[in-house]
Design an enzyme around this catalytic site. Structure first.
Site, mmCIF file in Angstrom:
data_model
loop_
_atom_site.group_PDB
_atom_site.id
_atom_site.type_symbol
_atom_site.label_atom_id
_atom_site.label_comp_id
_atom_site.label_asym_id
_atom_site.label_seq_id
_atom_site.Cartn_x
_atom_site.Cartn_y
_atom_site.Cartn_z
ATOM 1 C CG HIS A 183 -32.203 43.775 -54.751
ATOM 2 N ND1 HIS A 183 -31.355 43.918 -53.681
ATOM 3 C CD2 HIS A 183 -33.266 43.107 -54.272
ATOM 4 C CE1 HIS A 183 -31.888 43.379 -52.603
ATOM 5 N NE2 HIS A 183 -33.038 42.884 -52.930
ATOM 6 C CE1 TYR A 200 -34.731 38.889 -51.948
ATOM 7 C CE2 TYR A 200 -34.842 40.447 -53.758
ATOM 8 C CZ TYR A 200 -34.941 40.173 -52.419
ATOM 9 O OH TYR A 200 -35.229 41.167 -51.537
ATOM 10 N NE ARG A 206 -19.986 48.206 -50.301
ATOM 11 C CZ ARG A 206 -20.962 47.664 -51.053
ATOM 12 N NH1 ARG A 206 -22.124 48.269 -51.153
ATOM 13 N NH2 ARG A 206 -20.770 46.554 -51.702
ATOM 14 N NE ARG A 207 -17.951 47.999 -53.891
ATOM 15 C CZ ARG A 207 -18.619 48.064 -55.018
ATOM 16 N NH1 ARG A 207 -18.768 49.203 -55.626
ATOM 17 N NH2 ARG A 207 -19.095 46.986 -55.575
ATOM 18 C CG HIS A 252 -27.425 43.567 -45.334
ATOM 19 N ND1 HIS A 252 -28.552 42.999 -44.778
ATOM 20 C CD2 HIS A 252 -27.632 43.542 -46.674
ATOM 21 C CE1 HIS A 252 -29.398 42.658 -45.726
ATOM 22 N NE2 HIS A 252 -28.861 42.971 -46.894
ATOM 23 C CG PHE A 253 -23.071 42.146 -48.794
ATOM 24 C CD1 PHE A 253 -21.906 41.419 -48.833
ATOM 25 C CD2 PHE A 253 -23.035 43.498 -49.122
ATOM 26 C CE1 PHE A 253 -20.707 42.022 -49.163
ATOM 27 C CE2 PHE A 253 -21.833 44.107 -49.451
ATOM 28 C CZ PHE A 253 -20.670 43.363 -49.464
ATOM 29 C CG HIS A 254 -19.670 39.317 -45.475
ATOM 30 N ND1 HIS A 254 -19.430 40.547 -46.029
ATOM 31 C CD2 HIS A 254 -18.721 38.492 -46.015
ATOM 32 C CE1 HIS A 254 -18.394 40.470 -46.850
ATOM 33 N NE2 HIS A 254 -17.952 39.241 -46.863
#
Lengths: 580, 275, 66
Positions: free
Chosen positions: A231, A235, A445-446, A382-384
């Site tokens: 995680h 950042y 996903r994946r 979300h992470f895109h």
């Protein structure tokens, strides 16, 4: 001759290293982006030209190249710019700087070749273990060695910046740390702290295990150590984007940063809170008590604070810039912003999408609602928005300002640059919206073929086919955007002619400067100590109980090498064989 | 420290938002009682799964009242059992473990979702209110054919649900005039004894239990299957009056059927058959 | 032009998420749009924004007169 004062004029040696880092980053973006299109078309069954088994090789490469190589090579380039520019002094020894760049490149090469072995028979390696390399999947040792070399390269880069700062401090004992350097150093401090997790996971367990020195590992332990790093690394990607929003966006808007003290507070909060949150990726893991998950959730929620503060400061700085440019009214000032500048527009759109990504992140962080979205396509959506837009689009946009600084050449086609960043925004809207919605009704996903034999998915609105079409369209637009970006960068670098009109190498001034904050804000030792204590509180008991229950090396876990590709029907036979 | 008034307001609103999120999640845990997957399932050596009391015979068992347990073994690229059937208005505790790599056990489109890490047992308690059919899938990459790993969850109306299983074992062939046996094993995974009647039907007639079954007869037999146990019934079949040819038979217990065909041959032809 | 070309481009881009999500929002009120209907609605919105942007504002008219 006009006195040009671009970065290349001030620090020609450093500019060469930064150019190399940025080009490594762009190369990873181009390859990784292309692989993303292959996945987008394959998953949605729009176009399948690789066997589904190879999808996972492509996915591993897409993940590693984009979230590790692309982002971190850009980071080391930009942080070198930030430290040298804001301290107004070069690095201590340029050979050392080239040394860490070479080490990171060698690491990338090893990781890349070992992943490529998954589809190229001539390479006797395999690393189809995805970006998270959860044991008992076992990659070729070269994958782990390459990963370690890359991370150690970033550690040395951090040391390079720290010693540049130490030398500056000797000459300027009473000065506050310039803001860009402060941001780079605080980011590196939590990076050192958090990457210890992945270093232990690889050096103590996965690498010796892949070399046959130890027989077994504890999958929950290596997984927890991965997320100890996994995680904070998000950042680590995000902080250079934040730095650009704080130090470049206000300037590009035509104004000043609203508040230097709060920018420092934000980075201190990230230093303190980035690491003791990793367990929020393991809400659904067995073997970790609920209380530890609750602590991670609480820390994660407090991490919203620095991002919410950033949202305020960035918008306030933009408004200030707009008003300096003659903007008026409650909202009409928006019209006065320099929308024709791809660097400004790209960063502004990236910030806007990050707000949307932040909201879906709040959902992910919710302990109980996470059951619904965990490992679904929602998370990919979300992470895109976060790494795939807040970070990637900011980096691309910033390049329209940085490449002229580093080459002394004008951007080949700025209008094309504007089209490129806008295209990214549109493509990502289509893709991430569909992914979020698909996750809510259960598409995982994946997965190479999320089309199952025994059941089908039931969307609340529209059809699965529409969702798939939306993702494929988005992926195609995003890939086109990447190629427009690369084309612009290549033609600027090799085709463009040197210009005297390149703006001076500066960053944004501040409306409220560092003198408005107490000196304790700059006490890096204090904040690092607090970060260490929080990490000990969040992690010592979970790690102890995982080791206590499952053993340091696990209860007899056999390695699983993904290269063993067999017919699934044979496997089903073997399943029946082992069942009593 | 000099902070602008607007920024102070924003800071306060942000803190309220954060504390609000934490409060709602805390409420979710203590109010409706949404528990997280935790370490209650314990650890397990994947090599000993076949010897484990719970996982050696995976599937659904009745605990008592409306409570059930479901043990599932995940491995690349299948679940055992692949299909789970439970009654509506039940509380089911799943125990899932992995024989090889990390998987998930996920009921698509619901909040029934857990990681399945080798060496660990995931314990998850789920309440099923309404009947319905759901897909089960693995949402953690588990190798080259990860995308083929799926299962099925059926929530059936309470009155249609039992945990009775029937298996029959009988010869395919008998010589005319000989006696043969159709063995029926009835297992019961409910937490109470199952009292029911077993019926064998050959042709279309019925004869009491313990009598030798003759042609076109049905035999009934009362049976008590103990909780979490099984009973084997023997139906003796006398083929004297059957006549040669194929005779279909069906064993029915508690609504479950097992069937087969008995081929009756002449004594001489039977010899050929044996040769 | 009431707005710069860059600004117009960004507004058109910003319409994309609005149109895509409008479909979801409308479905909550029982209005279910097909993809074609959504596309037509989007096109209409884009045309409306274009007309608004191209329409000479008072300021421009005066500037031209001057």
């Amino acid at each position: 001759m006009a006195m040009r004062n671009a970065y290349i004029d001030q620090f020609p040696e450093e500019a060469r290293v930064i150019r190399a880092a940025l080009w490594s980053s762009f190369l990873a973006l181009m390859i990784g982006g292309t692989l993303g299109l292959i996945q987008g078309l394959h998953r949605t069954n729009v176009l399948r030209f690789i066997p589904s088994q190879d999808y996972y090789t492509v996915l591993t490469a897409h993940g590693v190249l984009l979230v590790i190589t692309f982002t971190i090579f850009f980071l080391v380039g930009i942080f070198t710019w930030a430290v040298t520019t804001s301290l107004d002094r070069g690095v201590k020894d340029i050979r050392f700087t080239w040394g860490w760049y070479a080490m990171m490149s060698l690491g990338t090469l090893l990781v890349g070749v070992s992943i490529l072995g998954g589809v190229v028979d001539q390479i006797p390696m395999n690393a189809d273990v995805l970006y998270t390399f959860y044991s008992p999947f076992q990659a070729h040792p070269a994958f782990y060695v390459g990963f370690v070399l890359f991370v150690v390269g970033t550690w040395l880069a951090g040391f390079d910046w720290f010693r540049t700062w130490w030398a500056w401090k000797k000459d300027n004992p009473d000065e506050r740390i310039p803001l860009p350097t402060f941001m780079a150093l605080t980011t590196m401090l939590f990076w050192y702290l958090s990457s210890i997790g992945v270093a232990i996971s690889i050096l103590a367990f996965l690498l010796p295990w892949s070399l046959g020195i130890i027989d077994s590992v504890n999958p929950l332990l290596t997984r927890t150590l991965f997320w100890f790093f996994g995680h904070p690394v998000v950042y680590f990607w995000l902080m250079p984007a934040y730095m650009l929003w704080y130090t470049m966006l206000p300037k590009l808007s035509g104004g000043k940063l609203f508040s230097d003290p709060l920018a420092r507070v934000v980075f201190v909060l990230f230093l303190i809170l980035s690491t003791p949150v990793g367990i929020h990726h393991q809400y659904l893991d067995p073997g970790i008590a609920e209380g530890f998950k609750f602590i991670a959730m609480t820390n994660t929620m407090f991490l919203l604070l620095p991002s919410l503060l950033t949202a305020f400061t960035v918008v306030a700085s933009m408004e200030h810039g707009a008003r300096q440019r003659g903007g008026e009214g409650y909202l009409s000032w928006l019209k006065a912003l320099p929308w024709r500048d791809p660097a400004f527009t790209g960063m502004a759109l990236a910030g806007l999408m990050f707000a949307a990504g932040g909201f879906s992140g709040m959902i992910n962080a919710g302990l109980s609602i996470n059951y619904l979205v965990h490992n679904s396509w929602w998370v990919v959506g979300h992470f895109h928005l976060t790494v795939g837009t807040a970070v990637a689009l900011t980096f691309m946009a910033a390049s329209y300002w940085f490449i002229p600084q580093l080459t002394g050449k004008e951007i080949w086609n700025r209008s094309l640059g504007l089209v490129q960043v806008v295209l990214w925004f549109i493509g990502m809207t289509f893709m991430s919206n569909a992914m979020h919605r698909a996750g809510l009704f259960g598409i995982p996903r994946r997965t190479a073929e999320p089309q199952y034999e025994g059941f089908s998915f039931d969307p609340a609105v529209g059809t699965v086919a529409e969702i798939d079409a939306q993702v494929a369209l988005g992926a195609a637009l995003l890939t086109l955007s990447v190629y427009l970006f690369i084309t612009n960068m290549v033609l600027t670098t090799i085709g463009g002619s040197t210009s005297d009109a390149i703006p001076d190498n500066t960053y944004a001034g501040t409306l409220s400067g560092p003198e408005d904050s107490p000196a304790i804000i700059d006490n890096l030792k204090l904040w690092t100590s607090i970060a260490v204590v929080l990490v000990i509180i969040a992690y010592s008991l979970p790690l102890a109980s995982i080791i206590d229950a499952g053993g340091l090396f696990g209860p007899g876990i056999d390695p699983w090498k993904p290269s063993v590709v067999v017919d699934p029907s044979l496997v089903l036979e073997s399943v029946r064989g082992v069942m009593p | 420290m000099n902070i602008h008034t607007y920024e102070k307001t924003w800071l306060a609103v942000a803190m309220v938002l954060i504390v609000g999120f934490i409060a709602t999640i805390t409420y979710g845990a203590v109010g409706p009682g949404i528990a997280m997957i935790d370490d209650d399932g314990g650890t397990i050596d994947p090599d000993t799964i076949n010897d484990d009391e719970r996982f050696s015979d995976p599937g659904v068992t009745h605990v008592g009242g409306n409570e059930y347990e479901a043990a599932v073994v995940a491995q690349a690229w299948a679940y055992t059992p692949s299909e789970i059937t439970v009654p509506a208005n039940s509380t089911v505790t799943f125990y899932v473990t992995s024989r090889d790599v990390t998987h998930s056990y996920t009921v698509a489109g619901t909040n029934v979702n857990t990681m399945v890490v080798p060496g660990q047992v995931s314990e998850m308690t789920v309440e099923f209110d309404e009947p319905g059919e759901y897909g089960i899938l693995c949402n953690e990459y588990c190798g080259a054919y990860h995308h083929t790993m799926e299962g099925k969850l059926n929530v059936v109306p309470e009155d249609e649900f039992d945990l009775t299983e029937l298996s029959t074992e009988a010869p395919d062939e008998a010589q005319l005039g000989n006696q043969t046996t159709i063995n029926t094993t009835v297992s019961n995974d409910m937490n109470y004894d199952l009292e029911t009647t077993a019926t064998l039907e050959i042709g279309n007639q019925t004869v009491e239990q313990d009598q030798t079954v003759e042609q076109d007869q049905t035999v009934e037999q009362d049976v008590t299957v103990p909780a979490h146990g099984s009973e084997t019934l023997e139906f003796a079949v006398d083929t004297t009056d059957f006549g040669t040819g194929d005779h279909d038979w069906t064993v029915t217990v508690d609504g479950h059927e097992g069937s087969g065909t008995l081929t009756v041959t002449n004594a001489t032809e039977g010899g050929d058959g044996d040769a | 032009m009431r707005i710069s070309k860059g600004g117009l481009l960004v507004i058109m881009a910003f319409l994309t998420p609005l149109i895509v999500e409008l479909r979801t929002v409308l479905s909550w009120f029982g209005i279910r749009l097909s993809v074609v209907e959504t596309g037509a609605l989007g096109l209409a919105l884009i045309v409306a924004v274009l007309i608004w942007a191209m329409w000479p504002s008072n300021g421009d008219t005066e500037a031209k007169l001057a």
